[in-house]
Design an enzyme around this catalytic site. Sequence first.
Site, short mmCIF file in Angstrom:
data_model
loop_
_atom_site.label_atom_id
_atom_site.label_comp_id
_atom_site.label_asym_id
_atom_site.label_seq_id
_atom_site.Cartn_x
_atom_site.Cartn_y
_atom_site.Cartn_z
N LYS A 253 -12.31 0.40 -3.59
CA LYS A 253 -11.29 -0.66 -3.69
C LYS A 253 -11.89 -2.04 -3.44
O LYS A 253 -11.40 -3.03 -3.97
CB LYS A 253 -10.13 -0.39 -2.73
CG LYS A 253 -9.09 0.60 -3.29
CD LYS A 253 -7.86 0.65 -2.41
CE LYS A 253 -6.86 1.72 -2.86
NZ LYS A 253 -6.10 1.35 -4.06
N ASP B 291 0.84 -1.20 0.00
CA ASP B 291 0.00 0.00 0.00
C ASP B 291 0.87 1.26 0.00
O ASP B 291 1.74 1.44 0.86
CB ASP B 291 -0.90 -0.03 1.24
CG ASP B 291 -1.92 1.08 1.22
OD1 ASP B 291 -3.04 0.83 0.74
OD2 ASP B 291 -1.61 2.20 1.67
N ARG B 292 0.64 2.11 -0.99
CA ARG B 292 1.48 3.30 -1.16
C ARG B 292 1.27 4.31 -0.04
O ARG B 292 2.22 4.90 0.47
CB ARG B 292 1.21 3.95 -2.53
CG ARG B 292 1.80 3.21 -3.70
CD ARG B 292 1.14 1.86 -3.99
NE ARG B 292 -0.23 1.96 -4.43
CZ ARG B 292 -1.09 0.95 -4.42
NH1 ARG B 292 -0.75 -0.24 -3.93
NH2 ARG B 292 -2.33 1.11 -4.84
N THR B 293 0.00 4.50 0.35
CA THR B 293 -0.26 5.47 1.43
C THR B 293 0.36 4.99 2.74
O THR B 293 1.00 5.78 3.46
CB THR B 293 -1.77 5.70 1.58
OG1 THR B 293 -2.22 6.48 0.47
CG2 THR B 293 -2.09 6.45 2.86
N CYS C 292 -2.03 5.02 -10.70
CA CYS C 292 -2.15 5.19 -9.24
C CYS C 292 -1.43 6.49 -8.92
O CYS C 292 -0.19 6.58 -9.07
CB CYS C 292 -1.49 4.03 -8.50
SG CYS C 292 -1.35 4.32 -6.72
#
Lengths: 243, 243
Positions: B157, B38-40, B73
């Site tokens: 999502k 997960d990027r966040t 993204c």
Amino acid sequence: MGPAATADFMQKLVAATPAERESDYTPIVVWSNPGIPDRTRALLGLGPSPVPAMLDGIVRLRGAGADVIAIPCNTAHAYLPALQAAIDVEILNMVELATAEAAAFRPDVRRVGILSTAGTRLTGLYASACRARDVIPLELDADQQAQLSDRAIALVKTGRDLPRAERLILEAATLLRDRGAEVVIAGCTEIPLVSGRADAIVPVIDATACLAKAAIGRVRHGTAGGARSTERVQLSTLKEGVL
Amino acid sequence: MGPAATADFMQKLVAATPAERESDYTPIVVWSNPGIPDRTRALLGLGPSPVPAMLDGIVRLRGAGADVIAIPCNTAHAYLPALQAAIDVEILNMVELATAEAAAFRPDVRRVGILSTAGTRLTGLYASACRARDVIPLELDADQQAQLSDRAIALVKTGRDLPRAERLILEAATLLRDRGAEVVIAGCTEIPLVSGRADAIVPVIDATACLAKAAIGRVRHGTAGGARSTERVQLSTLKEGVL
């Protein structure tokens, strides 16, 4: 293959996946090559074989890690035996999957309507699959095929006048229903994009959605819904490919 | 990345292509890996870096023949310099592309609203891009971010309660409009899936669509719309990759 149909298939893969979080989804690798020779033209003897380009795609998908191959193009399934013989990864059979779903739609289904390309109609892919399940296939006649189904598919492939394509498919489905079809298979991956109105007058079985459900079932549970043997493939990782 | 957003991007690639026939479309290879960290969470210091998994994806796309890379993204763009430094194929910059379109939406645009993930907000990716174009970025405050944008994104999502996600994005866009935003950037690829109602009250710039247009422009005409130099990449074949 038609990229709009491929995007539609990808959405149906997502919809077929029960997910609590992003990481619950299945890795998907897609090789969308609109340059694959036209399948219907090849089947009609009017163009080159699509098999070499399709094999090239499968090799790329395999190289990227795909363990199960799905080809969201019904007409291409005329070449499935040749493709399957050449490679060691299972290709799901959307014609079998959709026919199985149509034949089991209700216990009393006797007549199944089929909407497809001229190429699929010529090969009798769906007609044979229906007869193998003891249901009667109903197809458009040659004129109706050209005027309704082929025109609608061409409109979807170029993204033009989708409302007109939807009317053509509604008319075709009405003809099949009036001849006794209890369900109609949308047996070309462009058709589900414009079969909403048809589905309101006769149940439409979406072959693309059948393929998506089977692909997700195969990678999650090692089963493609019983439509074919599960013994041939050992899934080493949870990935699938899309041609 | 989120597979629903990837499917949406693929549809926008198709929509951005003028086509007379199937073979007019561009070959596309997609590597959709929901297992990328997960990027966040990574940006907030709560999880592992997504860079190794993203580089693995780019290598697979390159191996399959991709000449231009698009990453649908926005949050992942925080890592764009690291990714670009490691590989020899151009990665399009959707943050720059969307900000350019928002700033040019009308000649008098002064304030641009931004809807994004908490990770994108934290890095100031869009805020910096706005200031570089002499427009004022307006973002949600931390509470609004959590209650509106983050919740809506999580719903998309997992494909749950999209009507609720749509209401949350409408409320967020209304807040930004009321603070003076003349346009709002849908700066997370899940948001355009639920920004229809928001777009009725303030123009929403769809970063996914901006990326799709630029990708098609690049492979067809060798240009990504002027948002970055076109000198770095020689396109040897007409293919693009999607991470």
